[in-house]
Design a protein around this motif. Sequence first.
Motif, PDB file in Angstrom:
ATOM      1  N   UNK A 133     -32.693  -5.142 -35.839  1.00 41.75           N
ATOM      2  CA  UNK A 133     -34.062  -5.188 -35.357  1.00 41.75           C
ATOM      3  C   UNK A 133     -34.899  -5.890 -36.429  1.00 41.75           C
ATOM      4  N   UNK A 134     -36.196  -5.878 -36.310  1.00 44.77           N
ATOM      5  CA  UNK A 134     -37.044  -6.622 -37.238  1.00 44.77           C
ATOM      6  C   UNK A 134     -37.020  -6.057 -38.656  1.00 44.77           C
ATOM      7  N   UNK A 135     -36.693  -4.778 -38.800  1.00 48.43           N
ATOM      8  CA  UNK A 135     -36.774  -4.140 -40.108  1.00 48.43           C
ATOM      9  C   UNK A 135     -35.430  -3.975 -40.800  1.00 48.43           C
ATOM     10  N   UNK A 136     -34.360  -3.723 -40.035  1.00 47.57           N
ATOM     11  CA  UNK A 136     -33.079  -3.423 -40.676  1.00 47.57           C
ATOM     12  C   UNK A 136     -31.901  -3.768 -39.778  1.00 47.57           C
ATOM     13  N   UNK A 137     -30.723  -3.836 -40.379  1.00 53.37           N
ATOM     14  CA  UNK A 137     -29.476  -4.052 -39.656  1.00 53.37           C
ATOM     15  C   UNK A 137     -28.675  -2.763 -39.720  1.00 53.37           C
ATOM     16  N   UNK A 138     -28.264  -2.274 -38.568  1.00 53.72           N
ATOM     17  CA  UNK A 138     -27.483  -1.045 -38.498  1.00 53.72           C
ATOM     18  C   UNK A 138     -26.047  -1.418 -38.124  1.00 53.72           C
ATOM     19  N   UNK A 139     -25.103  -0.812 -38.839  1.00 58.17           N
ATOM     20  CA  UNK A 139     -23.689  -1.058 -38.635  1.00 58.17           C
ATOM     21  C   UNK A 139     -23.068   0.127 -37.903  1.00 58.17           C
ATOM     22  N   UNK A 140     -22.224  -0.158 -36.909  1.00 55.21           N
ATOM     23  CA  UNK A 140     -21.507   0.867 -36.147  1.00 55.21           C
ATOM     24  C   UNK A 140     -20.019   0.561 -36.237  1.00 55.21           C
ATOM     25  N   UNK A 141     -19.199   1.593 -36.424  1.00 56.44           N
ATOM     26  CA  UNK A 141     -17.754   1.392 -36.424  1.00 56.44           C
ATOM     27  C   UNK A 141     -17.058   2.593 -35.813  1.00 56.44           C
ATOM     28  N   UNK A 142     -15.989   2.284 -35.079  1.00 54.36           N
ATOM     29  CA  UNK A 142     -15.123   3.311 -34.509  1.00 54.36           C
ATOM     30  C   UNK A 142     -13.706   2.962 -34.932  1.00 54.36           C
ATOM     31  N   UNK A 143     -13.005   3.930 -35.512  1.00 52.90           N
ATOM     32  CA  UNK A 143     -11.617   3.736 -35.900  1.00 52.90           C
ATOM     33  C   UNK A 143     -10.802   4.883 -35.309  1.00 52.90           C
ATOM     34  N   UNK A 144      -9.761   4.531 -34.560  1.00 52.01           N
ATOM     35  CA  UNK A 144      -8.823   5.512 -34.027  1.00 52.01           C
ATOM     36  C   UNK A 144      -7.542   5.340 -34.826  1.00 52.01           C
TER      37      UNK A 144
ATOM     38  N   UNK B 181      -0.820  13.831 -35.486  1.00 51.05           N
ATOM     39  CA  UNK B 181      -2.087  14.016 -34.833  1.00 51.05           C
ATOM     40  C   UNK B 181      -2.907  12.750 -34.939  1.00 51.05           C
ATOM     41  N   UNK B 182      -3.939  12.667 -34.117  1.00 49.62           N
ATOM     42  CA  UNK B 182      -4.803  11.495 -34.090  1.00 49.62           C
ATOM     43  C   UNK B 182      -6.202  11.868 -34.570  1.00 49.62           C
ATOM     44  N   UNK B 183      -6.864  10.882 -35.138  1.00 46.24           N
ATOM     45  CA  UNK B 183      -8.240  11.049 -35.554  1.00 46.24           C
ATOM     46  C   UNK B 183      -9.086   9.936 -34.968  1.00 46.24           C
ATOM     47  N   UNK B 184     -10.354  10.239 -34.738  1.00 48.78           N
ATOM     48  CA  UNK B 184     -11.306   9.226 -34.300  1.00 48.78           C
ATOM     49  C   UNK B 184     -12.528   9.335 -35.203  1.00 48.78           C
ATOM     50  N   UNK B 185     -12.794   8.262 -35.920  1.00 53.71           N
ATOM     51  CA  UNK B 185     -13.910   8.221 -36.849  1.00 53.71           C
ATOM     52  C   UNK B 185     -14.999   7.339 -36.280  1.00 53.71           C
ATOM     53  N   UNK B 186     -16.203   7.873 -36.218  1.00 51.25           N
ATOM     54  CA  UNK B 186     -17.382   7.118 -35.809  1.00 51.25           C
ATOM     55  C   UNK B 186     -18.358   7.128 -36.971  1.00 51.25           C
ATOM     56  N   UNK B 187     -18.793   5.944 -37.399  1.00 51.22           N
ATOM     57  CA  UNK B 187     -19.785   5.863 -38.473  1.00 51.22           C
ATOM     58  C   UNK B 187     -20.895   4.917 -38.052  1.00 51.22           C
ATOM     59  N   UNK B 188     -22.101   5.189 -38.517  1.00 52.43           N
ATOM     60  CA  UNK B 188     -23.204   4.251 -38.332  1.00 52.43           C
ATOM     61  C   UNK B 188     -24.227   4.475 -39.427  1.00 52.43           C
ATOM     62  N   UNK B 189     -24.864   3.381 -39.777  1.00 51.53           N
ATOM     63  CA  UNK B 189     -25.872   3.434 -40.827  1.00 51.53           C
ATOM     64  C   UNK B 189     -26.214   2.036 -41.284  1.00 51.53           C
ATOM     65  N   UNK B 190     -26.909   1.939 -42.413  1.00 54.74           N
ATOM     66  CA  UNK B 190     -27.327   0.625 -42.911  1.00 54.74           C
ATOM     67  C   UNK B 190     -26.115  -0.255 -43.200  1.00 54.74           C
ATOM     68  N   UNK B 191     -26.220  -1.507 -42.816  1.00 48.55           N
ATOM     69  CA  UNK B 191     -25.111  -2.434 -43.026  1.00 48.55           C
ATOM     70  C   UNK B 191     -25.099  -2.922 -44.466  1.00 48.55           C
TER      71      UNK B 191
END
Length: 147
Positions: A40-51, A1-11
């Motif tokens: 942005x001016x206040x924080x860095x947000x990290x996004x990742x997608x792993x299949x 089977x396959x999985x797709x993980x999406x995460x985002x939050x503070x870097x």
Amino acid sequence: FHGRLLVHGPDEKGIVASFTQILYNNGCSIIDSASEQSTDKKKTVFFQRIVFHCVSQKEEITKQIQIAAHQFSMSHQLHWTSKKKRVAIMVSKYDHCLWELLLRHRAGELDCEICVVLSNHPDLKHVAQDTFDVPYHTFPINPESKF
């Protein structure tokens, strides 16, 4: 089977290593991965997608990903599937993109089932049907059917 993980939050350091290590430790193979930072001016947000592809331990992987996401204060979504997506390709007269998609699919690089090629011209029917054995349907555009 396959999985797709999406995460985002503070870097922060270690995010990529943490999630990929979980998959590696559970015998998974990463099929595709992409990450991006948004600042942005206040924080860095990290996004990742792993299949990834995995043969077992679905519950254990889910549990470990939840723990890692909590440790990094990240939001996450984990989707599991055991069947391939069905895809239709829409083309016009130019053949380079159709060839690229069908060749990559034949090589196993696209994890999907190509069900049909749709076009407003009959020009590429031989590519889809004769070379790749994919059904091809033409929907001609004329003055009456054009928007």
